[in-house]
Design an enzyme around this catalytic site. Structure first.
Site, PDB file in Angstrom:
ATOM      1  N   HIS A  67     -44.685 -37.035   2.024  1.00  0.00           N
ATOM      2  CA  HIS A  67     -44.158 -38.054   2.947  1.00  0.00           C
ATOM      3  C   HIS A  67     -45.106 -39.239   3.124  1.00  0.00           C
ATOM      4  O   HIS A  67     -44.663 -40.382   3.194  1.00  0.00           O
ATOM      5  CB  HIS A  67     -43.840 -37.408   4.310  1.00  0.00           C
ATOM      6  CG  HIS A  67     -42.675 -36.464   4.237  1.00  0.00           C
ATOM      7  ND1 HIS A  67     -42.767 -35.131   4.543  1.00  0.00           N
ATOM      8  CD2 HIS A  67     -41.388 -36.660   3.848  1.00  0.00           C
ATOM      9  CE1 HIS A  67     -41.585 -34.555   4.371  1.00  0.00           C
ATOM     10  NE2 HIS A  67     -40.737 -35.456   3.948  1.00  0.00           N
ATOM     11  N   ASP A  91     -35.015 -33.566   6.554  1.00  0.00           N
ATOM     12  CA  ASP A  91     -35.991 -32.703   7.235  1.00  0.00           C
ATOM     13  C   ASP A  91     -36.777 -33.459   8.300  1.00  0.00           C
ATOM     14  O   ASP A  91     -37.494 -32.851   9.100  1.00  0.00           O
ATOM     15  CB  ASP A  91     -36.947 -32.047   6.222  1.00  0.00           C
ATOM     16  CG  ASP A  91     -37.627 -33.069   5.335  1.00  0.00           C
ATOM     17  OD1 ASP A  91     -38.399 -33.881   5.859  1.00  0.00           O
ATOM     18  OD2 ASP A  91     -37.368 -33.065   4.121  1.00  0.00           O
ATOM     19  N   GLU A 111     -27.982 -39.298   6.171  1.00  0.00           N
ATOM     20  CA  GLU A 111     -28.164 -38.009   5.484  1.00  0.00           C
ATOM     21  C   GLU A 111     -26.778 -37.418   5.212  1.00  0.00           C
ATOM     22  O   GLU A 111     -25.940 -37.348   6.103  1.00  0.00           O
ATOM     23  CB  GLU A 111     -29.018 -37.085   6.365  1.00  0.00           C
ATOM     24  CG  GLU A 111     -28.996 -35.617   6.013  1.00  0.00           C
ATOM     25  CD  GLU A 111     -29.524 -35.277   4.614  1.00  0.00           C
ATOM     26  OE1 GLU A 111     -30.632 -35.723   4.259  1.00  0.00           O
ATOM     27  OE2 GLU A 111     -28.810 -34.562   3.886  1.00  0.00           O
ATOM     28  N   ASP A 162     -35.189 -40.951   0.228  1.00  0.00           N
ATOM     29  CA  ASP A 162     -35.851 -39.644   0.219  1.00  0.00           C
ATOM     30  C   ASP A 162     -34.797 -38.603  -0.124  1.00  0.00           C
ATOM     31  O   ASP A 162     -34.363 -37.825   0.723  1.00  0.00           O
ATOM     32  CB  ASP A 162     -36.477 -39.377   1.594  1.00  0.00           C
ATOM     33  CG  ASP A 162     -37.172 -38.029   1.627  1.00  0.00           C
ATOM     34  OD1 ASP A 162     -37.401 -37.432   0.559  1.00  0.00           O
ATOM     35  OD2 ASP A 162     -37.483 -37.560   2.744  1.00  0.00           O
TER      36      ASP A 162
HETATM   37  N1  SPD Z   1     -37.891 -31.653  -6.362  1.00  0.00           N
HETATM   38  C1  SPD Z   1     -38.221 -32.325  -5.147  1.00  0.00           C
HETATM   39  C2  SPD Z   1     -37.606 -33.650  -4.994  1.00  0.00           C
HETATM   40  C3  SPD Z   1     -38.088 -34.309  -3.750  1.00  0.00           C
HETATM   41  C4  SPD Z   1     -37.027 -34.402  -2.784  1.00  0.00           C
HETATM   42  N2  SPD Z   1     -37.329 -34.923  -1.505  1.00  0.00           N
HETATM   43  C5  SPD Z   1     -37.980 -34.006  -0.668  1.00  0.00           C
HETATM   44  C6  SPD Z   1     -37.528 -34.157   0.728  1.00  0.00           C
HETATM   45  C7  SPD Z   1     -38.682 -34.236   1.644  1.00  0.00           C
HETATM   46  N3  SPD Z   1     -38.373 -35.008   2.794  1.00  0.00           N
END
Ligand code: SPD
Length: 287
Positions: A67, A91, A111, A162
């Protein structure tokens, strides 16, 4: 009194092209939402973790390196920071990092899967932290790819994507229509940021993503770091802007407080992480 025995400890693996990336732990939740299979585990080493369709998304003690690297290169350098858009991020970790900037007045988070938010709030509350109660955060449950089509041009200072890997519901977050919409809704002086997969485990997707973004924005560059539980552990994020590569120049006064509390990100780390582009990617994207 609940006499249900605790689930047994087992290995939970993401399998990708003949390689397994796994954590040992207890499976707490395994359910199918409208969009995907959601698994929550309590791992031995990294605390609670979340998988979507069998792919690692996040774990409590291994999320800052993801993050921080996605958020701070963009927020430390955009001309203004009033209005931020997050596509995905269910998340709460990306929103938490954005809310550390006092200049941020409004975040829209779009989302697709309500269950990802609900299960994260219930089982991984440390990831979203206080973000869920912050009045600056506005959550909409909708598919980001359709939402963005109806969004006004020039309305956000930073757009952050994200999303999950481009194999399930997140597939639409990796194409040129979507990236063009991201560019359209950015204000002048704004910055776009997205996770752009692994240069090892998803080499072709990584290179194609950077090339696509470079066609749409005046400037775009990938930055490299590590998220050990993701396939290969070697990960990338790509940043883009118009007129100048603004994302390479954090604004010193803005980051004094934020950088004190970062575990991974710093302006110096960021410089090295942009410079750490592997030669095979550099050759392909600079052709
Ligand atoms: N394979 C992982 C890809 C990353 C995806 N995002 C992760 C979410 C975290 N907030």
């Amino acid at each position: 009194m609940n006499n249900k025995p605790a689930p047994a400890i087992s290995w939970v693996d993401e399998e990708h092209q003949g390689v397994r990336y796994g954590l040992q732990g207890r499976v707490l939740i395994e359910e199918k939402s409208k969009y995907q299979k959601i698994t929550v585990i309590d791992s031995v080493r990294y605390g609670k973790g979340l998988l979507l369709d069998g792919c690692w998304m996040v774990a409590e003690h291994q999320e800052k390196q993801y993050h921080e690297c996605l958020v701070h290169p963009a927020l430390s350098s955009a001309e203004k920071l009033s209005k931020i858009l997050i596509i995905g991020g269910g998340d709460g970790g990306t929103a938490r990092e954005c809310l550390r900037y006092s200049e941020v007045h409004h975040i829209d988070m779009i989302e697709i899967d309500k269950r990802v938010v609900e299960l994260s709030q219930q089982h991984l509350p440390s990831i979203g932290g206080k973000a869920w109660d912050d009045p600056r955060l506005h959550l909409t449950i909708q598919d980001g790819t359709s939402w963005i089509k109806n969004t006004t041009t020039n309305s956000y200072d930073v757009v952050i994507v994200d999303g999950a890997d481009p194999l399930g519901p997140a597939e639409g977050l990796f194409n040129s229509d979507f990236f063009s919409n991201c560019q359209r809704i950015l204000k002048p002086g704004g910055i776009f940021a997205t996770q752009s997969e692994s240069p090892e485990a998803f080499r072709a997707i990584h290179i194609d993503t950077v090339l696509l973004i470079r066609k749409i924005f005046d400037y775009a560059d990938p930055l490299y770091g590590w998220v050990p539980m993701y396939p290969s552990g070697w990960w990338s994020w790509t940043f883009a802007s118009n007129e100048q590569p603004r994302y390479k120049h954090p604004i010193p006064e803005r980051i004094v407080e934020v950088s004190k509390k970062c575990e991974f990100w710093s302006p110096r780390w960021q410089k090295g992480a942009f410079d750490a582009i592997p030669a095979f990617v550099e050759r392909r994207i600079n052709k």
